[in-house]
Write a protein that holds these residues in place. Structure first.
Motif, short mmCIF file in Angstrom:
data_model
loop_
_atom_site.label_atom_id
_atom_site.label_comp_id
_atom_site.label_asym_id
_atom_site.label_seq_id
_atom_site.Cartn_x
_atom_site.Cartn_y
_atom_site.Cartn_z
N MET A 1 7.18 23.79 57.06
CA MET A 1 7.37 25.08 56.39
C MET A 1 8.45 25.86 57.12
O MET A 1 8.41 26.00 58.36
CB MET A 1 6.04 25.85 56.38
CG MET A 1 6.08 27.13 55.55
SD MET A 1 4.44 27.89 55.50
CE MET A 1 3.51 26.62 54.65
N ASP A 2 9.41 26.39 56.37
CA ASP A 2 10.53 27.10 56.97
C ASP A 2 10.08 28.49 57.43
O ASP A 2 9.61 29.31 56.63
CB ASP A 2 11.65 27.23 55.94
CG ASP A 2 12.84 27.98 56.48
OD1 ASP A 2 13.43 27.50 57.47
OD2 ASP A 2 13.17 29.05 55.92
N LEU A 3 10.23 28.76 58.72
CA LEU A 3 9.76 30.03 59.27
C LEU A 3 10.59 31.22 58.79
O LEU A 3 10.07 32.33 58.66
CB LEU A 3 9.76 29.97 60.80
CG LEU A 3 8.67 29.12 61.43
CD1 LEU A 3 8.81 29.10 62.94
CD2 LEU A 3 7.28 29.63 61.04
N ASP A 4 11.89 31.00 58.50
CA ASP A 4 12.70 32.10 57.96
C ASP A 4 12.16 32.55 56.61
O ASP A 4 12.13 33.75 56.30
CB ASP A 4 14.16 31.67 57.83
CG ASP A 4 14.89 31.68 59.16
OD1 ASP A 4 14.41 32.38 60.09
OD2 ASP A 4 15.92 30.99 59.28
N SER A 5 11.71 31.60 55.81
CA SER A 5 11.13 31.95 54.51
C SER A 5 9.82 32.71 54.69
O SER A 5 9.56 33.69 53.98
CB SER A 5 10.90 30.69 53.67
OG SER A 5 12.12 30.05 53.38
N VAL A 6 9.00 32.26 55.64
CA VAL A 6 7.74 32.95 55.92
C VAL A 6 8.02 34.36 56.43
O VAL A 6 7.36 35.34 56.04
CB VAL A 6 6.90 32.15 56.94
CG1 VAL A 6 5.64 32.93 57.32
CG2 VAL A 6 6.55 30.79 56.38
N ARG A 7 8.99 34.49 57.32
CA ARG A 7 9.35 35.80 57.87
C ARG A 7 9.85 36.73 56.76
O ARG A 7 9.52 37.93 56.73
CB ARG A 7 10.40 35.62 58.96
CG ARG A 7 10.65 36.84 59.81
CD ARG A 7 11.55 36.51 60.99
NE ARG A 7 10.86 35.67 61.99
CZ ARG A 7 11.12 34.39 62.17
NH1 ARG A 7 12.05 33.79 61.46
NH2 ARG A 7 10.46 33.71 63.09
N THR A 8 10.64 36.19 55.85
CA THR A 8 11.15 36.98 54.72
C THR A 8 10.01 37.40 53.80
O THR A 8 9.98 38.54 53.31
CB THR A 8 12.19 36.16 53.94
OG1 THR A 8 13.24 35.78 54.83
CG2 THR A 8 12.77 36.97 52.79
N PHE A 9 9.07 36.51 53.56
CA PHE A 9 7.90 36.83 52.73
C PHE A 9 7.13 38.01 53.33
O PHE A 9 6.76 38.95 52.61
CB PHE A 9 7.00 35.60 52.60
CG PHE A 9 5.61 35.92 52.14
CD1 PHE A 9 5.36 36.27 50.82
CD2 PHE A 9 4.55 35.88 53.04
CE1 PHE A 9 4.06 36.58 50.40
CE2 PHE A 9 3.26 36.18 52.62
CZ PHE A 9 3.01 36.53 51.31
N VAL A 10 6.87 37.98 54.62
CA VAL A 10 6.12 39.05 55.27
C VAL A 10 6.90 40.37 55.18
O VAL A 10 6.32 41.43 54.91
CB VAL A 10 5.82 38.69 56.74
CG1 VAL A 10 5.21 39.88 57.48
CG2 VAL A 10 4.86 37.50 56.80
N ALA A 11 8.21 40.32 55.40
CA ALA A 11 9.03 41.53 55.32
C ALA A 11 8.99 42.12 53.92
O ALA A 11 8.89 43.34 53.74
CB ALA A 11 10.46 41.21 55.74
N ALA A 12 9.07 41.26 52.90
CA ALA A 12 9.03 41.75 51.51
C ALA A 12 7.66 42.30 51.17
O ALA A 12 7.54 43.31 50.45
CB ALA A 12 9.42 40.61 50.57
N ALA A 13 6.61 41.65 51.65
CA ALA A 13 5.26 42.13 51.39
C ALA A 13 5.04 43.50 52.03
O ALA A 13 4.42 44.39 51.42
CB ALA A 13 4.24 41.13 51.93
#
Length: 311
Positions: A1-13
């Motif tokens: 799982m790409d951590l940049d995508s996870v980090r972006t998801f949390v920022a957007a949430a």
């Protein structure tokens, strides 16, 4: 799982809008959308619904959010564990009761701000390999033993000479003396079942025997220090050598004696080993501490094998 995508998801949430998340992360809104779309494809669910009010979490997005936060926390801890200056200083002391362990306790009291991991490795080859691979930062060893040259990338410095003492039971012939010379020990049985062939301490005692004509017996299984103390206490014919800085506790009834050895005093040389390219700032602090506090290296009236490092 790409951590940049996870980090972006949390920022957007947290932001509730892709545009705000993009500004906080210093990327374009299109990049935020692409990362979240990739994460949704990877998970096989929708994480957000778009509305006039912004981006709202779906039920799956709400379920995934706490796990996403934990993934980022774990990643941060993983990076910190190997980042120079932020991870603990890892030092091998060989044994918990030995002189090196005492030195590291004193160092910790002097520098409580430095986080330490103390480990115990048996063989010098294991310790050197651990230093070279970065598993540990330093090791206390008696180095320079015949047939055991250090690799070129391993640095070492002699930091402490530990005087040997004779340990006897109350009925031993020498139990009542205040000190004993090395020549007085000739003919006495010195029992040391913990000597393992091929170790640096085996090389040390081989040279001690050859130099002074002593009798050291390494026979029998090694059941540990408690069994050794029991045997020495109950057997008048046996004595053993013990490092003067080794911490020992025995029952009151044992009546054991620790007797200084003189003329000359055999000393066990402790050196610190480290990798020459190790940048950990606490390693430099440890080396400076040892240089300032460790005493008695190569003092007059002492003996150490010729292969040990100079003081």
């Amino acid at each position: 799982m790409d951590l940049d995508s996870v980090r972006t998801f949390v920022a957007a949430a947290d932001a509730g809008q892709f545009q705000t998340a993009a500004a906080e992360m210093a990327v374009t809104q299109q990049a935020v959308s692409k990362r979240i779309a990739a994460l949704e494809r990877n998970l096989g669910v929708r994480l957000f619904t778009r509305s006039a009010r912004g981006a709202e979490l779906t039920i799956d997005g709400q379920a995934f959010l706490p796990h996403a936060r934990e993934l980022l926390r774990v990643a941060e801890r993983a990076v910190a564990s190997v980042r120079t200056g932020r991870r603990p200083l890892r030092v091998d002391v060989i044994a918990s009761r030995g002189a090196a362990s005492g030195v590291m306790r004193d160092f910790h009291r002097a520098h409580p701000e430095i986080e330490l991991d103390v480990v115990m490795l048996f063989e010098i080859e294991t310790a050197v390999a651990a230093i070279r691979s970065g598993v540990i930062d330093a090791s206390f060893r008696a180095v320079g033993a015949p047939g055991q040259p250090l690799p070129e990338d391993i640095e070492s410095v002699r930091v402490l000479d530990e005087p040997l003492q004779l340990l006897t039971g109350p009925a031993h012939e020498l139990a009542g003396v205040r000190s004993v010379t090395v020549t007085q020990l000739v003919g006495h049985r010195i029992w040391m079942p913990g000597i393992v062939p091929g170790t640096e301490w085996a090389a040390y005692y081989d040279d001690l025997v050859a130099e002074f004509g002593l009798t050291i017996e390494a026979t029998g299984p090694n059941f540990g220090s408690d069994a050794l103390l029991d045997t020495i206490a109950d057997t008048p014919a046996l004595a053993t050598f013990m490092g003067g800085l080794t911490r020992l506790v025995w029952p009151d009834g044992h009546g054991l004696r620790r007797i200084p050895v003189t003329g000359p005093t055999p000393v066990y040389p402790h050196s610190l080993l480290w990798h020459r390219d190790n940048p950990h700032p606490a390693l430099a602090t440890l080396r400076a501490y040892l240089a300032a506090t460790a005493a008695g290296r190569g003092a007059a009236g002492t003996w150490a094998p010729g292969w040990v490092l100079p003081s």
